[in-house]
Design a protein around this motif. Structure first.
Motif, mmCIF file in Angstrom:
data_model
loop_
_atom_site.group_PDB
_atom_site.id
_atom_site.type_symbol
_atom_site.label_atom_id
_atom_site.label_comp_id
_atom_site.label_asym_id
_atom_site.label_seq_id
_atom_site.Cartn_x
_atom_site.Cartn_y
_atom_site.Cartn_z
ATOM 1 N N LYS A 204 1.991 6.778 -6.872
ATOM 2 C CA LYS A 204 1.250 7.558 -7.387
ATOM 3 C C LYS A 204 1.398 9.021 -7.079
ATOM 4 O O LYS A 204 1.051 9.887 -7.804
ATOM 5 N N ASN B 161 0.804 -1.026 0.018
ATOM 6 C CA ASN B 161 -0.139 -0.180 0.020
ATOM 7 C C ASN B 161 0.810 1.274 -0.244
ATOM 8 O O ASN B 161 0.531 2.348 -0.643
ATOM 9 N N ARG C 15 2.411 1.663 -3.592
ATOM 10 C CA ARG C 15 1.564 2.133 -4.348
ATOM 11 C C ARG C 15 1.158 3.591 -4.170
ATOM 12 O O ARG C 15 1.188 4.455 -5.151
#
Length: 408
Positions: free
Chosen positions: A92, A85, A88
């Motif tokens: 981003k 998590n 990611r």
């Protein structure tokens, strides 16, 4: 007919005992701890290396430190998922020049995810009224199976979460093989909805015109909620009475959300079963809530959630939800002669007479008729291969954004 893999998530309530609850809370805390420390490492390495590159620090590195022995008490896969998590989120956000936020205990996301590997997670059936879910570190946890598991379903991962009211749930994600849904190509019956802040939506057919007394779930419980929140504010933070009262406040919020979701699920199900396609306007609900000071009413109505529910229910049957561009003058255009009346920009104008053809219009009904006409045009263009229209993976048909058109 071809078989395709489909991901399905089923949520069930679980009843952990006192010791299991403590371990679940420890896992929440360790996941929060891991998120903050990994995020700190990523931010520091990003400043040194630049771009989206970062040092590959893993939970195993932190476990080797003697003072971090508490990390070994909880599920290792939960911490590994937290690492994914963080990676990611950083990839981003760093690409946009932004930074993910650290997590605070007061605003903690009370959930964690564990993967199904080597039968470490499985459902154990004792009798019809007695079932257990085996989870890593927790052991057997009582679970209420209120629906059947699909035949041949393969369990991928489980998310354990605690709601604000103190209830525990397990969301089981399965991979299922099922027949491929055929896309509907002839759209004979099309329904359209125009957003109405007072009554939620107005439909073109008139069959789904929602009345104000059927909604406004938050407004109906606002006084009771305010009373319980006042009691909470007078209690000592962290005390037993504070925790019990916090759960009472959370239960009210949960009841409001459940009533809203139940109503919207039933409404969207009826529409999806009855029509081949549905049309809504792509209005900016977030901007409306921020700029027009209608935040409480906009969020209480749940129109955005209704669009999400309607989209995936239509997609499951090979049907389409059409999002008409927000620049389309649905309220100002006469649905009979298509004359544009700029005076209707004034929101106080609820009925008006077309200066061209003399037709008397109700503002919302006229907008619904225009949205339906425009949706049929969208569907015909898309069926004929118009590249300016795109069908998203969520089953929403809309006009491509300008920057996407330039990139083609």
């Amino acid at each position: 007919m071809a078989q395709v893999r489909v991901i399905k998530c089923l949520q069930f309530r679980i009843y952990p005992d006192a010791a299991q609850q403590v371990l679940i809370w420890k896992t929440f805390g360790c996941c929060r701890w891991m998120w903050n420390h990994l995020l700190d490492e990523r931010i520091k390495s990003n400043k040194v290396l630049g771009g989206v590159k970062f040092k590959n620090t893993t939970p195993a590195h932190f476990k080797k430190i003697p003072e971090n022995g508490f990390l070994k008490e909880v599920d290792a896969l939960a911490l590994a998922n937290e690492q994914l998590n963080v990676n990611r989120a950083c990839s981003k956000c760093f690409a946009k020049g932004k930074t993910p936020k650290f997590r605070a205990k007061k605003k903690e996301r009370r959930s964690y995810t564990s993967n199904a590997v080597n039968n470490n997670i499985e459902l154990i059936h004792v009798r019809d009224s007695e079932n257990y879910l085996k989870l890593p570190k927790l052991g057997l946890v009582k679970i209420i199976l209120h629906r059947n598991i699909p035949d041949g379903a393969e369990l991928k991962h489980v998310t354990v979460k605690e709601t604000a009211s103190g209830k525990f749930f397990a969301a089981l994600t399965y991979e299922v093989m099922q027949e491929e849904v055929q896309q509907v190509t002839e759209f004979k019956d099309v329904e359209s909805f125009d957003y109405n802040m007072k009554d939620l939506v107005v439909s073109a057919s008139g069959r789904y015109d929602i009345q104000a007394e059927d909604i406004h779930w938050y407004r109906k419980m606002e006084q009771k909620l305010a009373k319980e929140e006042r009691r909470l504010s007078h209690m000592e933070y962290g005390s037993n009475h504070y925790c019990k009262q916090r759960h009472r406040v959370g239960a009210i919020h949960e009841k409001i959300a459940n009533r809203r979701n139940d109503f919207l699920h039933k409404l969207s199900r009826d529409v999806a079963d009855e029509f081949d396609a549905a049309a809504v306007e792509d209005i900016n609900l977030h901007g409306m809530a921020q700029t027009l000071k209608f935040g409480k009413s906009v969020h209480d109505n749940g129109f955005g959630r209704f669009r999400v529910f309607l989209a995936y229910k239509l997609k499951a049957q090979g049907k389409v939800l059409v999002k008409v561009s927000r620049n389309f003058p649905s309220s100002q255009r006469c649905s009979v002669c298509h004359h544009i009346n700029p005076k209707v920009k004034d929101l106080s104008v609820r009925e008006w007479e077309c200066p061209s053809c003399g037709t008397l219009h109700n503002r919302d009904k006229n907008a619904c008729a225009n949205l339906k006409q425009e949706a049929i045009i969208y569907l015909n263009r898309w069926a004929n291969g118009d590249s300016t229209l795109t069908l998203t993976p969520e089953g929403v048909l809309s006009v491509k954004k300008p920057h996407l058109l330039k990139g083609e």
